[in-house]
Design an enzyme around this catalytic site. Structure first.
Site, PDB file in Angstrom:
ATOM      1  N   LYS A   1      51.991  53.013  32.770  1.00 48.43           N
ATOM      2  CA  LYS A   1      52.325  53.509  34.109  1.00 48.43           C
ATOM      3  C   LYS A   1      53.671  54.231  34.044  1.00 48.43           C
ATOM      4  CE  LYS A   1      49.766  49.478  35.345  1.00 48.43           C
ATOM      5  NZ  LYS A   1      48.478  49.999  35.708  1.00 48.43           N
TER       6      LYS A   1
ATOM      7  N   TRP B   1      46.303  40.582  39.856  1.00 52.07           N
ATOM      8  CA  TRP B   1      46.927  40.389  38.542  1.00 52.07           C
ATOM      9  C   TRP B   1      47.586  39.032  38.449  1.00 52.07           C
ATOM     10  CZ3 TRP B   1      44.670  43.208  35.254  1.00 52.07           C
ATOM     11  CH2 TRP B   1      44.215  44.481  35.608  1.00 52.07           C
TER      12      TRP B   1
ATOM     13  N   ASP C   1      55.770  39.980  35.583  1.00 55.58           N
ATOM     14  CA  ASP C   1      54.866  41.050  35.173  1.00 55.58           C
ATOM     15  C   ASP C   1      55.335  42.305  35.918  1.00 55.58           C
ATOM     16  OD1 ASP C   1      52.865  42.895  34.809  1.00 55.58           O
ATOM     17  OD2 ASP C   1      51.232  41.604  35.480  1.00 55.58           O
TER      18      ASP C   1
HETATM   19  N1  PMP Z   1      49.476  43.539  35.485  1.00 55.59           N
HETATM   20  C1  PMP Z   1      49.552  44.544  36.370  1.00 55.59           C
HETATM   21  C2  PMP Z   1      50.507  44.441  37.511  1.00 55.59           C
HETATM   22  C3  PMP Z   1      48.748  45.684  36.199  1.00 55.59           C
HETATM   23  O1  PMP Z   1      48.815  46.680  37.080  1.00 55.59           O
HETATM   24  C4  PMP Z   1      47.864  45.746  35.093  1.00 55.59           C
HETATM   25  C5  PMP Z   1      46.994  46.945  34.820  1.00 55.59           C
HETATM   26  N2  PMP Z   1      46.730  47.792  35.824  1.00 55.59           N
HETATM   27  C6  PMP Z   1      47.802  44.653  34.233  1.00 55.59           C
HETATM   28  C7  PMP Z   1      48.632  43.577  34.438  1.00 55.59           C
HETATM   29  C8  PMP Z   1      46.870  44.649  33.055  1.00 55.59           C
HETATM   30  O2  PMP Z   1      47.413  45.480  32.103  1.00 55.59           O
HETATM   31  P1  PMP Z   1      46.707  45.813  30.715  1.00 55.59           P
HETATM   32  O3  PMP Z   1      45.555  46.706  31.026  1.00 55.59           O
HETATM   33  O4  PMP Z   1      47.803  46.479  29.944  1.00 55.59           O
HETATM   34  O5  PMP Z   1      46.288  44.526  30.106  1.00 55.59           O
END
Ligand code: PMP
Length: 362
Positions: A199, A104, A175
């Site tokens: 989550k 991420w 994030d």
């Molecule tokens: N950042 C993290 C730490 C994540 O775990 C996730 C999704 N699992 C995301 C970003 C992406 O999130 P989204 O699907 O809401 O764009």
């Protein structure tokens, strides 16, 4: 009806009382004669729902008046672009630092690079397959950076910061998609915190952004939907917000408050994570790839000493009502996501299954 223990990384388990409440209010929300899904977002009833969600989040996280709280769409992924678009006002001279701790972080970094060329990596644990969080002394921070970006919990690799990096006067951007509300956080240490809801906060479809007000409005002529300032000015109602997702998010926040708030979430999360890691570490049959000091309380990856048994483990777990335990392909093995709404009994059931599987296959 049979509820399983769902170890999904997200969308993930929600508290049963929240689902029951949503069910009870489905056809007739508190005497309105309609579902929240059918309500105008400008109605008095809906305005109260969104205001209550914001007030609860502010209360639970201790968010000061110098921060805006936004409920946006596009997931955490859209924030990867919105952050540089909003926080950088001179792409020719400004830069930002990214601390690389997993997939991420890599995605956030790649999007920032599209907005302005000179994005730096302040540290990276890629060399050890992101099995740990870089320590403070490993960061090479640029004091002139527009911001420092970190991923506070790494959903895929199962690592988590147990400290807040020191970045001096440079705003820290986190994030927190996979550990928001799982532990107390001093919001004033951050310039911006963002999280997809799916989550610890609620269903997918809404993304929470907590942004220090002085960081907004730095750029003119922004696409209005991508402009924090414009979104804040309209109370996240620049257009139709994800009304039902925000309603469920509000119910989740009420549940967290009733349970004793974020401190109680942390207490429970420590108990659950400690038990699970102890079960993994206590057996030569199981292994965890992460450095102990960097381990996540939310996402626990583990592998088998005999990897050829992985499919049998997953099938047996599923038959025992323990589902979505398959690890991410970049790590392999298993991953148990044990967010706020995973009861301790779910972790106990997983540990009991692990012992039984080891006994019959070890
Ligand atoms: N950042 C993290 C730490 C994540 O775990 C996730 C999704 N699992 C995301 C970003 C992406 O999130 P989204 O699907 O809401 O764009």
């Amino acid at each position: 009806m049979r509820r399983v223990y769902n170890f999904s990384a997200g969308p993930a388990v929600l508290p049963v009382p929240v689902l029951e409440r949503a069910r009870d209010e489905m056809l007739d929300y508190r005497g309105c004669g309609m579902s929240v899904m059918e309500m105008s977002h400008r109605s008095k009833d809906y305005m109260a729902i969104i205001a209550n969600a914001e007030a609860l989040l502010r209360e639970l996280m201790g968010i000061g008046e110098d921060y805006a709280v936004l409920f946006l769409q596009g997931g955490a992924t859209l924030q990867f672009s919105m952050i540089p678009m909003n926080l950088i006002h001179d792409p020719a001279t400004q830069t930002a630092d990214y601390i690389m701790t997993g997939s991420w972080s890599e995605k956030a970094y790649a999007e920032a690079k599209k907005i302005f060329a000179d994005v730096r990596q302040a540290a990276s644990s890629k060399g050890v397959n992101y099995s740990r969080i870089p320590r403070q002394e490993e960061l090479t921070l640029n004091p002139g950076a527009a911001y420092v970006h970190m991923t506070s919990n790494n959903t895929i690799f199962g690592t988590e910061y147990h400290h807040v990096p020191e970045t001096g006067a440079v705003p820290l951007v986190a994030d927190a998609s996979s550990n928001i509300l799982s532990r107390p956080v001093d919001v004033s240490r951050f310039g911006l915190i963002y999280a997809g809801a799916q989550k610890n906060l609620g269903p997918s479809g809404v993304t929470v952004v907590i942004v220090r007000k002085d960081l907004m409005g730095r750029n003119a002529n922004m696409p209005v939907m991508l402009d924090y300032q414009a979104q804040a000015k309209e109370g996240s109602m620049l257009n139709t917000p994800p009304t039902y997702a925000i309603y469920i998010l509000g119910l989740v926040l009420e549940w967290v408050k009733e349970q004793g708030g974020v401190a109680e979430m942390e207490r429970r999360n420590i108990v659950k994570a400690d038990k699970l890691y102890a079960a993994i570490d206590g057996s030569p049959f199981y292994a965890c790839p992460t450095e102990p000091a960097s381990r996540s309380r939310m996402n626990v990856p583990f592998t088998l000493a005999r990897p050829e048994l992985t499919d049998a483990f997953l099938a047996g777990a599923k038959a025992a009502g323990l589902v979505t335990l398959k690890g991410h392909r970049s790590v392999g093995g298993m991953r148990a996501s044990i967010y706020n709404a995973m009861p301790e009994a779910g972790v106990d059931a997983l540990i009991a299954f692990m012992r039984e599987f080891e006994r019959s296959n070890g």
